[in-house]
Design an enzyme around this catalytic site. Structure first.
Site, PDB file in Angstrom:
ATOM      1  CG  HIS A 128      80.561  30.739  81.039  1.00 31.88           C
ATOM      2  ND1 HIS A 128      81.117  29.635  80.198  1.00 31.88           N
ATOM      3  CD2 HIS A 128      79.154  30.382  80.740  1.00 31.88           C
ATOM      4  CE1 HIS A 128      80.218  28.956  80.149  1.00 31.88           C
ATOM      5  NE2 HIS A 128      78.904  29.452  80.243  1.00 31.88           N
TER       6      HIS A 128
ATOM      7  CG  HIS B 294      80.196  30.795  76.408  1.00 36.10           C
ATOM      8  ND1 HIS B 294      79.582  31.353  77.307  1.00 36.10           N
ATOM      9  CD2 HIS B 294      79.189  30.084  75.702  1.00 36.10           C
ATOM     10  CE1 HIS B 294      78.296  31.037  77.342  1.00 36.10           C
ATOM     11  NE2 HIS B 294      77.912  30.221  76.437  1.00 36.10           N
TER      12      HIS B 294
ATOM     13  CD  GLN C 128      68.382  27.496  72.495  1.00 36.85           C
ATOM     14  OE1 GLN C 128      68.618  27.787  71.226  1.00 36.85           O
ATOM     15  NE2 GLN C 128      68.862  27.099  73.572  1.00 36.85           N
TER      16      GLN C 128
ATOM     17  N   GLY D 173      80.246  22.857  73.492  1.00 35.85           N
ATOM     18  CA  GLY D 173      80.563  22.516  74.622  1.00 35.85           C
ATOM     19  C   GLY D 173      80.035  21.052  75.087  1.00 35.85           C
ATOM     20  CD  GLU D 174      83.440  17.132  75.518  1.00 37.83           C
ATOM     21  OE1 GLU D 174      83.885  16.648  76.531  1.00 37.83           O
ATOM     22  OE2 GLU D 174      84.198  17.169  74.538  1.00 37.83           O
ATOM     23  CE  LYS D 175      76.806  24.295  81.469  1.00 37.45           C
ATOM     24  NZ  LYS D 175      75.487  24.057  81.322  1.00 37.45           N
TER      25      LYS D 175
ATOM     26  CD  GLN E  69      73.166  22.767  72.532  1.00 43.74           C
ATOM     27  OE1 GLN E  69      72.068  23.440  72.933  1.00 43.74           O
ATOM     28  NE2 GLN E  69      74.141  23.412  72.734  1.00 43.74           N
TER      29      GLN E  69
ATOM     30  CB  SER F 196      75.673  27.302  83.528  1.00 49.52           C
ATOM     31  OG  SER F 196      74.388  27.679  83.351  1.00 49.52           O
TER      32      SER F 196
HETATM   33  O1  PAF Z   1      74.227  26.077  73.759  1.00 49.62           O
HETATM   34  C1  PAF Z   1      73.752  27.072  73.594  1.00 49.62           C
HETATM   35  O2  PAF Z   1      73.977  28.156  73.832  1.00 49.62           O
HETATM   36  C2  PAF Z   1      72.705  27.208  72.472  1.00 49.62           C
HETATM   37  O3  PAF Z   1      71.479  26.196  72.666  1.00 49.62           O
HETATM   38  C3  PAF Z   1      72.805  27.324  71.018  1.00 49.62           C
HETATM   39  C4  PAF Z   1      73.596  26.042  70.642  1.00 49.62           C
HETATM   40  C5  PAF Z   1      73.750  28.501  70.852  1.00 49.62           C
HETATM   41  C6  PAF Z   1      71.548  27.472  70.291  1.00 49.62           C
HETATM   42  O4  PAF Z   1      71.020  28.689  70.472  1.00 49.62           O
END
Ligand code: PAF
Length: 282
Positions: free
Chosen positions: A34, A37, A64, A150-152, A156, A188
């Site tokens: 989106h 990104h 994850q 991204g900062e959202k 992470q 998102s």
């Molecule tokens: O932010 C994301 O989309 C994911 O957590 C990432 C950093 C690509 C790792 O899979």
């Protein structure tokens, strides 16, 4: 035309063939791209210049996701992603098709202690271990000069910065601000799951963050006064957390001080888990 790389060995070959003077940027994603990104891809292109190379990785990283999470139904659209990534300035899409190649064994994990424990880590216990492990693998394979996040996904980002420094990983980590719809909803990939009425309710997240910013600007200092009534604002949502933490350590604080603070929210609307945040600067 964007070049699609599907295996680790092809990625290594591509990297090895680049001249040492060619800058390389990486934008790690799980696809279903989106505008958020794409802002990362634009920044990656800006950083490496017209002669550099921009790699967008598109990999729905299974490690994850928790056992009861949305891995199986995570939205995917590789064809659309390739078109959008190319238009935004990417040269290469790294789209690993074989999960076993990315995870030859399930023996090696990367974990950042402390920063991973609170906020999303509390209800998603192995989530950041999966993120750290795949990000480390991507950085080892791509060896980028710059990687854009991204900062959202603020927690992470903080964790990735820590692991990048602690493991002497290559290049620089940079970040880009949250991109929002005109009505405030943070972009998102999971917004695709929202029904129209849940989407309407979910607007309360960004509205509440704005309220918190206004409260802080008007001199409210106690965290209880800033976010204590969150449940009255996030109507229609099932709150996972609303927290005010030190923006660097992610440790909870009791009051506004001279340090930047992160106001972070995770809540489910119509079963869809959304996160958003804002940073309060002193
Ligand atoms: O932010 C994301 O989309 C994911 O957590 C990432 C950093 C690509 C790792 O899979």
């Amino acid at each position: 035309m964007i070049e699609v790389i599907r295996t680790a060995s092809q990625m290594r070959d591509f990297r090895d063939a680049l001249s040492p003077t060619t800058s390389l940027a990486l934008v790690p994603t799980m696809g279903y791209l989106h505008a958020g990104h794409l802002s990362l891809v634009h920044e990656a292109r800006r950083r490496v210049g017209p002669d550099g190379r921009v790699v967008v990785s598109i990999f729905v990283n299974p490690t994850q996701f928790g056992p009861n999470e949305d891995l199986a139904v995570y939205p995917r659209d590789e064809t659309g992603d390739l078109v959008q990534a190319a238009a935004a300035g990417a040269d290469v899409a790294l789209c690993p098709t074989d999960v076993h190649e990315m995870y030859p064994s399930k023996a090696t994990w990367v974990n950042v202690e402390g920063l991973s424990d609170g906020l999303c880590g509390r209800t998603r216990p192995d989530h950041f271990r999966g993120v750290c492990t795949i990000v480390t693998k991507l950085l080892a394979l791509v060896r980028p000069d710059v990687t854009v996040f991204g900062e959202k996904d603020y927690q992470q980002l903080a964790i990735v910065r820590r692991l990048h420094a602690d493991l002497f990983l290559p290049g620089e980590i940079v970040s880009m601000p949250i991109v929002r719809e005109r009505d405030g909803l943070a972009l998102s990939s999971r917004n695709a799951y929202l029904s129209p009425s849940s989407r309407e309710d979910a607007l309360s997240i960004s509205r509440f963050l704005q309220t918190v910013r206004e409260r802080a600007a008007s001199g409210q200092r106690a965290v209880a006064a800033l976010v204590g009534d969150a449940a009255d604002h996030l109507v229609g949502g099932e709150i996972d957390y609303v927290e005010v933490v030190d923006a660097k350590t992610l440790e909870p604080v009791a009051a506004v001080s001279s340090r930047p603070l992160l106001v972070a929210i995770a809540a489910r609307f119509g079963g869809v888990r959304l996160i958003d945040n804002t940073v309060l600067h002193p």
